[in-house]
Design a protein around this motif. Sequence first.
Motif, short mmCIF file in Angstrom:
data_model
loop_
_atom_site.label_atom_id
_atom_site.label_comp_id
_atom_site.label_asym_id
_atom_site.label_seq_id
_atom_site.Cartn_x
_atom_site.Cartn_y
_atom_site.Cartn_z
N PHE A 255 0.85 -1.18 0.00
CA PHE A 255 0.00 0.00 0.00
C PHE A 255 0.89 1.23 0.00
CE2 PHE A 255 0.50 -1.17 4.49
CZ PHE A 255 0.88 0.03 5.07
N THR A 256 0.32 2.37 -0.43
CA THR A 256 1.11 3.59 -0.53
C THR A 256 0.29 4.82 -0.13
OG1 THR A 256 0.53 3.87 -2.88
CG2 THR A 256 2.61 2.74 -2.38
N LEU A 257 1.03 5.83 0.29
CA LEU A 257 0.54 7.21 0.42
C LEU A 257 1.20 7.98 -0.71
CD1 LEU A 257 -0.54 9.81 1.91
CD2 LEU A 257 1.62 9.76 3.19
N ALA A 258 0.43 8.74 -1.50
CA ALA A 258 1.00 9.40 -2.67
C ALA A 258 0.44 10.80 -2.85
CB ALA A 258 0.73 8.57 -3.92
N LEU A 259 1.23 11.63 -3.52
CA LEU A 259 0.80 12.90 -4.06
C LEU A 259 0.80 12.73 -5.57
CD1 LEU A 259 2.93 15.35 -1.87
CD2 LEU A 259 0.52 14.73 -1.56
N VAL A 260 -0.33 13.00 -6.21
CA VAL A 260 -0.46 12.74 -7.64
C VAL A 260 -0.85 14.01 -8.37
CG1 VAL A 260 -1.07 10.33 -7.27
CG2 VAL A 260 -2.87 12.03 -7.46
N ASP A 261 -0.33 14.15 -9.60
CA ASP A 261 -0.73 15.22 -10.49
C ASP A 261 -1.99 14.75 -11.22
OD1 ASP A 261 -1.12 17.03 -12.51
OD2 ASP A 261 0.96 17.07 -13.17
N PRO A 262 -3.14 15.40 -11.02
CA PRO A 262 -4.38 14.90 -11.63
C PRO A 262 -4.41 15.04 -13.14
CG PRO A 262 -4.76 17.03 -10.58
CD PRO A 262 -3.37 16.62 -10.20
N ASP A 263 -3.47 15.81 -13.72
CA ASP A 263 -3.49 16.06 -15.15
C ASP A 263 -2.42 15.30 -15.92
OD1 ASP A 263 -5.61 17.94 -14.86
OD2 ASP A 263 -4.15 19.43 -14.16
N SER A 264 -1.69 14.40 -15.24
CA SER A 264 -0.65 13.62 -15.91
C SER A 264 -0.41 12.33 -15.14
CB SER A 264 0.65 14.42 -16.03
OG SER A 264 1.29 14.50 -14.77
N PHE A 265 0.63 11.59 -15.51
CA PHE A 265 0.99 10.36 -14.81
C PHE A 265 1.94 10.62 -13.65
CE2 PHE A 265 -0.09 8.83 -19.10
CZ PHE A 265 -0.96 7.80 -18.78
N ALA A 266 2.33 11.87 -13.42
CA ALA A 266 3.32 12.18 -12.39
C ALA A 266 2.79 11.83 -11.00
CB ALA A 266 3.69 13.65 -12.47
N LYS A 267 3.69 11.25 -10.19
CA LYS A 267 3.27 10.80 -8.85
C LYS A 267 4.50 10.67 -7.96
CE LYS A 267 2.06 6.47 -8.46
NZ LYS A 267 1.26 5.21 -8.48
N LEU A 268 4.32 10.97 -6.69
CA LEU A 268 5.28 10.67 -5.63
C LEU A 268 4.59 9.77 -4.63
CD1 LEU A 268 6.83 14.20 -4.89
CD2 LEU A 268 8.07 12.24 -5.84
N ALA A 269 5.24 8.67 -4.25
CA ALA A 269 4.58 7.72 -3.34
C ALA A 269 5.57 7.14 -2.35
CB ALA A 269 3.93 6.59 -4.14
N VAL A 270 5.08 6.85 -1.16
CA VAL A 270 5.87 6.15 -0.14
C VAL A 270 5.06 4.96 0.35
CG1 VAL A 270 5.03 7.64 1.73
CG2 VAL A 270 7.14 6.36 2.03
N GLY A 271 5.73 3.80 0.50
CA GLY A 271 5.05 2.60 0.97
C GLY A 271 6.00 1.43 1.03
N PRO A 272 5.56 0.31 1.61
CA PRO A 272 6.40 -0.88 1.73
C PRO A 272 6.84 -1.40 0.36
CG PRO A 272 4.43 -1.07 3.09
CD PRO A 272 4.23 0.11 2.21
N MET A 273 8.09 -1.86 0.28
CA MET A 273 8.58 -2.49 -0.93
C MET A 273 8.09 -3.93 -0.99
SD MET A 273 12.49 -1.02 -1.07
CE MET A 273 12.83 -1.82 -2.64
N GLN A 274 8.20 -4.53 -2.17
CA GLN A 274 7.71 -5.90 -2.35
C GLN A 274 8.41 -6.89 -1.44
OE1 GLN A 274 7.78 -7.05 -6.48
NE2 GLN A 274 6.54 -5.33 -7.15
N SER A 275 9.67 -6.61 -1.11
CA SER A 275 10.42 -7.54 -0.26
C SER A 275 9.88 -7.57 1.16
CB SER A 275 11.90 -7.15 -0.23
OG SER A 275 12.04 -5.82 0.25
N GLY A 276 9.20 -6.50 1.57
CA GLY A 276 8.58 -6.48 2.89
C GLY A 276 9.49 -6.01 4.01
#
Length: 263
Positions: free
Chosen positions: A152-173
């Motif tokens: 899961f992630t917490l993100a800041l997203v640009d609603p007008d493009s694909f741009a995104k910043l996100a923080v969350g657990p990596m797949q490795s856990g």
Amino acid sequence: MVGGERTRRAVLAGIGGLTLAGVAEAVSNPRSDVAFDWPWGDDQASVGQTPTPEPQGTPVTPVPTAGTAEPGGCRSAFESGFERPLDDRFRSSGFSVERTTEYARSGEHGVLLRARSSDFESKLRSQARFCGDVTAEVAGRYVVAGGGGANFTLALVDPDSFAKLAVGPMQSGNAVAVQEWTGQGGSVTGWASLPRTVGTDWSSLALSVSAGTVTATVDGTSTTYETTDDWTDRPVRLQLRTKTTTTGSDVAAAFDDLRVRTG
């Protein structure tokens, strides 16, 4: 007398009909006399809705996450939005997004996002936008953690493009990553990681952007790196997301104590 009696009965029948019509209208539109005045914009389109399973908490009707800029500009702050109906402040999509008392960290309500391997993700995105130096914080925890890269992630997203910043657990856990995606094509352009493990206990996640840098903080431990884009010159929306993979198990994550501030 006969004519008078007929007239009286006709008047009573007319009053009864109006009363029944009023009852029918109230039943079909029980909130017709309730007005909400939240300054979150007017992009309330509800097309292409996705069916949801029987909810464990208060159900939320999923609607598309793409939106247009709402009039009135950006919000300067936001305090936990789960104490009121989600539709007032957010738009949701995916397998299941629920406002629930069972998974609240504090107060009465948290929010639970369920994702299935066949559906990949569930998302909750703020209708409000935020500008300039933005700091977003949320408490998150796994409720059901599957294999195959579910997170899961917490993100800041640009609603007008694909741009995104996100923080969350990596797949490795055993680590938490902060990543940046470009607005063109959505490719990853930068990332950093923290040796932190997020599990079924509550963890505090935070993202803070200023000119040219982003800082991610998990349970008081931070990492900072230079971003590809300047995130202070664009409006952003807050997004919570739970996802799995095509081969992974179902996954669910709970969120609470959401805060956003600018400046």
